[in-house]
Design a protein around this motif. Sequence first.
Motif, mmCIF file in Angstrom:
data_model
loop_
_atom_site.group_PDB
_atom_site.id
_atom_site.type_symbol
_atom_site.label_atom_id
_atom_site.label_comp_id
_atom_site.label_asym_id
_atom_site.label_seq_id
_atom_site.Cartn_x
_atom_site.Cartn_y
_atom_site.Cartn_z
ATOM 1 N N ALA A 84 0.837 -1.204 0.000
ATOM 2 C CA ALA A 84 0.000 0.000 0.000
ATOM 3 C C ALA A 84 0.871 1.252 0.000
ATOM 4 C CB ALA A 84 -0.932 -0.007 1.207
ATOM 5 N N GLY A 85 2.004 1.188 0.670
ATOM 6 C CA GLY A 85 2.945 2.316 0.662
ATOM 7 C C GLY A 85 3.516 2.566 -0.731
ATOM 8 N N TRP A 86 3.837 1.492 -1.454
ATOM 9 C CA TRP A 86 4.324 1.661 -2.832
ATOM 10 C C TRP A 86 3.236 2.264 -3.712
ATOM 11 C CZ3 TRP A 86 9.098 2.043 -3.923
ATOM 12 C CH2 TRP A 86 10.044 1.353 -3.159
ATOM 13 N N ARG A 87 1.999 1.796 -3.526
ATOM 14 C CA ARG A 87 0.897 2.356 -4.305
ATOM 15 C C ARG A 87 0.773 3.859 -4.033
ATOM 16 N NH1 ARG A 87 -5.462 0.494 -4.722
ATOM 17 N NH2 ARG A 87 -6.114 2.360 -5.872
ATOM 18 N N ALA A 88 0.830 4.232 -2.761
ATOM 19 C CA ALA A 88 0.710 5.646 -2.395
ATOM 20 C C ALA A 88 1.850 6.474 -2.986
ATOM 21 C CB ALA A 88 0.670 5.789 -0.872
ATOM 22 N N ALA A 89 3.061 5.927 -2.966
ATOM 23 C CA ALA A 89 4.212 6.653 -3.501
ATOM 24 C C ALA A 89 4.074 6.883 -5.000
ATOM 25 C CB ALA A 89 5.508 5.900 -3.189
ATOM 26 N N ILE A 90 3.598 5.871 -5.705
ATOM 27 C CA ILE A 90 3.402 6.006 -7.154
ATOM 28 C C ILE A 90 2.267 6.979 -7.440
ATOM 29 C CG2 ILE A 90 2.726 4.787 -9.261
ATOM 30 C CD1 ILE A 90 4.183 2.295 -7.977
ATOM 31 N N GLU A 91 1.186 6.860 -6.682
ATOM 32 C CA GLU A 91 0.049 7.762 -6.893
ATOM 33 C C GLU A 91 0.391 9.206 -6.560
ATOM 34 O OE1 GLU A 91 -3.211 5.843 -4.835
ATOM 35 O OE2 GLU A 91 -3.804 4.855 -6.699
ATOM 36 N N GLU A 92 1.330 9.402 -5.663
ATOM 37 C CA GLU A 92 1.764 10.770 -5.372
ATOM 38 C C GLU A 92 2.368 11.418 -6.615
ATOM 39 O OE1 GLU A 92 4.909 12.935 -2.429
ATOM 40 O OE2 GLU A 92 3.774 11.251 -1.621
ATOM 41 N N LEU A 93 3.022 10.613 -7.436
ATOM 42 C CA LEU A 93 3.601 11.135 -8.676
ATOM 43 C C LEU A 93 2.574 11.251 -9.800
ATOM 44 C CD1 LEU A 93 7.038 9.298 -8.998
ATOM 45 C CD2 LEU A 93 6.639 11.698 -8.434
ATOM 46 N N VAL A 94 1.789 10.194 -10.011
ATOM 47 C CA VAL A 94 0.960 10.131 -11.215
ATOM 48 C C VAL A 94 -0.540 10.260 -10.955
ATOM 49 C CG1 VAL A 94 2.691 8.773 -12.429
ATOM 50 C CG2 VAL A 94 0.827 7.599 -11.268
ATOM 51 N N GLY A 95 -0.924 10.554 -9.732
ATOM 52 C CA GLY A 95 -2.318 10.805 -9.429
ATOM 53 C C GLY A 95 -3.046 9.550 -9.024
ATOM 54 N N PRO A 96 -4.291 9.633 -8.668
ATOM 55 C CA PRO A 96 -5.100 10.841 -8.695
ATOM 56 C C PRO A 96 -4.741 11.772 -7.546
ATOM 57 C CG PRO A 96 -6.338 9.086 -7.674
ATOM 58 C CD PRO A 96 -5.001 8.498 -8.110
ATOM 59 N N THR A 98 -4.112 16.066 -6.194
ATOM 60 C CA THR A 98 -3.723 17.411 -6.595
ATOM 61 C C THR A 98 -2.326 17.762 -6.103
ATOM 62 O OG1 THR A 98 -4.774 18.303 -4.625
ATOM 63 C CG2 THR A 98 -6.109 18.251 -6.640
ATOM 64 N N ALA A 99 -1.474 16.753 -5.986
ATOM 65 C CA ALA A 99 -0.101 17.014 -5.524
ATOM 66 C C ALA A 99 0.569 18.029 -6.440
ATOM 67 C CB ALA A 99 0.699 15.720 -5.492
ATOM 68 N N ALA A 100 1.354 18.884 -5.851
ATOM 69 C CA ALA A 100 2.055 19.912 -6.614
ATOM 70 C C ALA A 100 3.502 19.475 -6.828
ATOM 71 C CB ALA A 100 2.006 21.238 -5.867
ATOM 72 N N GLY A 101 4.227 20.268 -7.543
ATOM 73 C CA GLY A 101 5.638 19.980 -7.747
ATOM 74 C C GLY A 101 5.982 19.950 -9.222
ATOM 75 N N ALA A 102 7.281 20.010 -9.496
ATOM 76 C CA ALA A 102 7.760 20.061 -10.874
ATOM 77 C C ALA A 102 7.362 18.809 -11.648
ATOM 78 C CB ALA A 102 9.272 20.243 -10.904
ATOM 79 N N PHE A 103 7.494 17.640 -11.005
ATOM 80 C CA PHE A 103 7.145 16.416 -11.718
ATOM 81 C C PHE A 103 5.679 16.431 -12.108
ATOM 82 C CE2 PHE A 103 5.482 12.227 -12.308
ATOM 83 C CZ PHE A 103 6.439 11.628 -13.106
ATOM 84 N N ARG A 104 4.805 16.663 -11.154
ATOM 85 C CA ARG A 104 3.359 16.598 -11.424
ATOM 86 C C ARG A 104 2.945 17.630 -12.465
ATOM 87 N NH1 ARG A 104 -1.491 14.940 -9.018
ATOM 88 N NH2 ARG A 104 -0.535 13.017 -8.385
ATOM 89 N N THR A 105 3.498 18.827 -12.398
ATOM 90 C CA THR A 105 3.152 19.870 -13.354
ATOM 91 C C THR A 105 3.458 19.431 -14.781
ATOM 92 O OG1 THR A 105 3.533 21.580 -11.702
ATOM 93 C CG2 THR A 105 3.578 22.274 -14.012
ATOM 94 N N LYS A 106 4.678 18.947 -15.012
ATOM 95 C CA LYS A 106 5.072 18.491 -16.350
ATOM 96 C C LYS A 106 4.296 17.240 -16.741
ATOM 97 C CE LYS A 106 8.447 19.390 -18.539
ATOM 98 N NZ LYS A 106 8.811 20.127 -19.732
ATOM 99 N N TYR A 107 4.095 16.355 -15.797
ATOM 100 C CA TYR A 107 3.412 15.096 -16.070
ATOM 101 C C TYR A 107 1.991 15.339 -16.578
ATOM 102 C CZ TYR A 107 1.638 10.383 -15.526
ATOM 103 O OH TYR A 107 1.082 9.160 -15.763
ATOM 104 N N VAL A 108 1.266 16.186 -15.911
ATOM 105 C CA VAL A 108 -0.118 16.453 -16.308
ATOM 106 C C VAL A 108 -0.164 17.042 -17.716
ATOM 107 C CG1 VAL A 108 -2.155 17.874 -15.791
ATOM 108 C CG2 VAL A 108 -1.002 16.623 -13.961
#
Length: 135
Positions: A84-96, A98-108
């Motif tokens: 579940a921790g790995w799932r949360a870590a991946i979802e922090e990057l690729v959603g769902p 509204t996490a902010a940050g350089a990665f998420r901005t470019k990714y979206v």
Amino acid sequence: MNQTNANAPLRASLQALPRALRTLHKALIDVETVYFGAVGSPLEHLQLITNHPHFAWLQPMSALMAALDEALDEPETLTSEAIAGWRAAIEELVGPGTAAGAFRTKYVILLHDAPDVAIAHGALRQLLGHLPRKG
């Protein structure tokens, strides 16, 4: 049933993630390479991906992929909580979310602009849906 056998389906689900992450990572690199322009040889391309500021935003995903690979190489059983921790870590990057940050901005942006990124994203999200959630 022992602990190893009980967690075998969860471990199998988690082991499918690195391939999906690599497919998504490659799609992101391919699009960014087009935006960047001519890169030269494969070695020069690798140098750019790892060292050039244009590609630096991809570092969080690269680091997460490496850490996941290391975790899967460990012989001990992965618990539902760890998965579940790995799932949360991946979802922090690729959603769902509204996490902010350089990665998420470019990714979206690339998620909306590049069909290959959207397809790889969908495949990853489907795999994540089979993993336990935190809390």
